[in-house]
Design an enzyme around this catalytic site. Sequence first.
Site, PDB file in Angstrom:
ATOM      1  N   ASN A 191       0.831  -1.203   0.000  1.00  0.00           N
ATOM      2  CA  ASN A 191       0.000   0.000   0.000  1.00  0.00           C
ATOM      3  C   ASN A 191       0.865   1.252   0.000  1.00  0.00           C
ATOM      4  OD1 ASN A 191      -2.850  -1.028   0.403  1.00  0.00           O
ATOM      5  ND2 ASN A 191      -1.682  -2.175   1.913  1.00  0.00           N
ATOM      6  N   HIS A 221      10.931   0.683   5.405  1.00  0.00           N
ATOM      7  CA  HIS A 221      10.672   1.395   4.152  1.00  0.00           C
ATOM      8  C   HIS A 221      11.677   2.543   4.047  1.00  0.00           C
ATOM      9  CE1 HIS A 221       6.938  -0.798   3.704  1.00  0.00           C
ATOM     10  NE2 HIS A 221       6.562  -0.394   4.895  1.00  0.00           N
TER      11      HIS A 221
END
Length: 270
Positions: A191, A221
């Site tokens: 996402n 991330h």
Amino acid sequence: MKKIKIGIIGCGAIGTSLARIIEERLSEKFSIVAVCDACQEKAEALLRICRRAKILDAAHLIAASDLVVEAASAAVSYSIARRSLSAGKGILAMSIGGILGREKELISISRKTGARFLLPSGAICGLDGIRALSAVGISSLTLNTSKPPKALAGAAFFKTHKVDLAGIRKKTLIFSGHAAQAVRFFPQNINVVALLQLATGPRVKVKVQIWADPALRRNVHEIDVVSPAARLKISCENTASPDNPKTSYLAILSAAASLAGFSDAVRIGS
Ligand SMILES: NC(=O)c1ccc[n+]([C@@H]2O[C@H](COP(=O)([O-])OP(=O)(O)OC[C@H]3O[C@@H](n4cnc5c(N)ncnc54)[C@H](O)[C@@H]3O)[C@@H](O)[C@H]2O)c1
């Protein structure tokens, strides 16, 4: 003040934790009136937290709510968002992968009906800066996502690419490509990619690398943004939700922060 009526579609890790936060910390503003899940037991379990809510199907839940929380799956997020916004109901969408590529229509319905379309930052930070930079141009944006192998298990990618996830002993590159491919191959994991692509707009081709790293205990991330106005290096090391190793706890907190700011006159950050 009249409370905002919330309906939750998807009573898994995010739906349940968010419901707990709403009941414990945001109940002055919000009241959970309905829940819905493809699995009846999950919906029934959530009623133990939201004692005033009813189990309804998606159509009746949308009708009963002012704001729908979608925490179900990328297969249904676009349809839930479209039906909610068309009915003039706000939507807080979590399965952003299912919305990417079809956001224009949803934004246009939201502007027409005035219904709020909320896409929380989820498992990352920095979308504010990225959106601001997109006004002057972003020459490149690269996302490196690293997760423990078990957090990638079950992704559609592995149907066509043979990888022995359980046998991985060191950090291994699993996928390298662009946002639309990453979303298709890793719909439950990525996402973040969809959010970055929505923040930059379609002119920027978001590059994605996905790594499996057995030494990791967190989902990491790392985002590198190059623009004439600034170079951003964003690094998020997220603990996983105890209920779902694919979902970062930060994603739940981000949805809660989005709700907390929903009707607040004060906004910190852009
Ligand atoms: N935006 C972000 O940063 C971010 C971060 C993590 C997860 N997510 C996404 O949010 C969604 C929920 O995540 P989760 O960790 O709670 O997942 P989960 O698997 O723990 O829970 C999902 C729940 O939705 C239910 N469900 C599935 N399809 C449904 C349908 N058509 N109608 C009703 N219920 C349905 C499932 O039965 C399950 O109970 C997923 O799509 C996930 O990819 C987004």
